[in-house]
Design a protein around this motif. Structure first.
Motif, PDB file in Angstrom:
ATOM      1  N   THR A  42       0.885  -1.222   0.037  1.00  0.00           N
ATOM      2  CA  THR A  42      -0.076  -0.111   0.144  1.00  0.00           C
ATOM      3  C   THR A  42       0.899   1.175   0.027  1.00  0.00           C
ATOM      4  OG1 THR A  42      -1.659  -1.107   1.357  1.00  0.00           O
ATOM      5  CG2 THR A  42      -1.629   1.006   1.106  1.00  0.00           C
ATOM      6  N   PHE A  43       1.939   1.268   0.831  1.00  0.00           N
ATOM      7  CA  PHE A  43       3.035   2.450   0.802  1.00  0.00           C
ATOM      8  C   PHE A  43       3.501   2.601  -0.696  1.00  0.00           C
ATOM      9  CE2 PHE A  43       7.188   3.803   1.186  1.00  0.00           C
ATOM     10  CZ  PHE A  43       6.999   5.110   1.797  1.00  0.00           C
ATOM     11  N   TRP A  44       4.031   1.846  -1.045  1.00  0.00           N
ATOM     12  CA  TRP A  44       4.798   1.953  -2.514  1.00  0.00           C
ATOM     13  C   TRP A  44       3.670   2.135  -3.511  1.00  0.00           C
ATOM     14  CZ3 TRP A  44       9.322   3.255  -2.547  1.00  0.00           C
ATOM     15  CH2 TRP A  44      10.190   2.904  -1.610  1.00  0.00           C
TER      16      TRP A  44
ATOM     17  N   GLY B  67       4.042   5.607  -5.863  1.00  0.00           N
ATOM     18  CA  GLY B  67       3.957   5.474  -7.043  1.00  0.00           C
ATOM     19  C   GLY B  67       2.882   6.450  -7.563  1.00  0.00           C
ATOM     20  N   VAL B  68       1.834   6.364  -7.035  1.00  0.00           N
ATOM     21  CA  VAL B  68       0.352   6.996  -7.572  1.00  0.00           C
ATOM     22  C   VAL B  68       0.682   8.590  -7.491  1.00  0.00           C
ATOM     23  CG1 VAL B  68      -1.867   7.900  -7.088  1.00  0.00           C
ATOM     24  CG2 VAL B  68      -1.112   5.445  -7.397  1.00  0.00           C
ATOM     25  N   ALA B  69       1.372   9.015  -6.296  1.00  0.00           N
ATOM     26  CA  ALA B  69       1.840  10.393  -5.909  1.00  0.00           C
ATOM     27  C   ALA B  69       2.875  10.960  -6.792  1.00  0.00           C
ATOM     28  CB  ALA B  69       2.164  10.531  -4.426  1.00  0.00           C
TER      29      ALA B  69
END
Length: 110
Positions: A5-7, A11-13
Motif C-alpha cells: 500500500t505504501f509503495w 507511485g501514484v503520488a
C-alpha cells in the motif's frame, strides 16, 4: 500488506506530480503563452526605458540649472533691456510684403 500500500501510494503520488509538472511545462511552451510572456517582457522593457528617460531629463535639468548658476545666467534681465517684438503679420500683409518673384503675364518672350 502495508508495504504494498505504501509503495502503491508513493507511485501514484509520483505519477500525479510528474504529470502535473509535464502539463505545466507544455502549457508554458504553447504559442499563446509564449506570446503573452513576450508581451509582458516588452511592456516591462518599455517601462524601464521610460524611467531611464525620466532620469536623464531630470539629470539634464539639474545640470542645466548648475551651469546657469555657474555662468551667472539666472538673473532676469532688466525690463528696459528687453526688445519690443514686432507686430504679428496676417496672411494678407505677408503676401503684400513679399511678392512672388516670378509673375506670368500670359505672354512668353522668345
Amino acid at each position: 500488506m502495508f508495504r504494498r500500500t505504501f509503495w502503491f501510494t508513493t507511485g501514484v503520488a509520483a505519477g500525479v506530480w510528474a504529470t502535473t509538472k509535464v502539463n505545466r511545462k507544455l502549457n508554458q511552451l504553447t504559442p499563446e503563452s509564449l506570446a503573452a510572456r513576450a508581451a509582458d517582457r516588452a511592456v516591462l522593457a518599455g517601462r524601464r526605458v521610460k524611467l531611464f528617460a525620466l532620469d536623464v531629463r531630470e539629470g539634464m535639468a539639474d545640470r542645466e540649472t548648475a551651469l546657469r548658476d555657474a555662468l551667472g545666467l539666472t538673473a532676469a534681465p532688466p525690463a528696459d533691456d528687453i526688445p519690443e517684438l514686432p507686430a504679428p503679420r496676417g496672411p494678407g500683409r505677408l503676401a503684400q510684403t513679399y511678392p512672388t518673384p516670378y509673375r506670368t503675364t500670359g505672354k512668353e518672350d522668345h
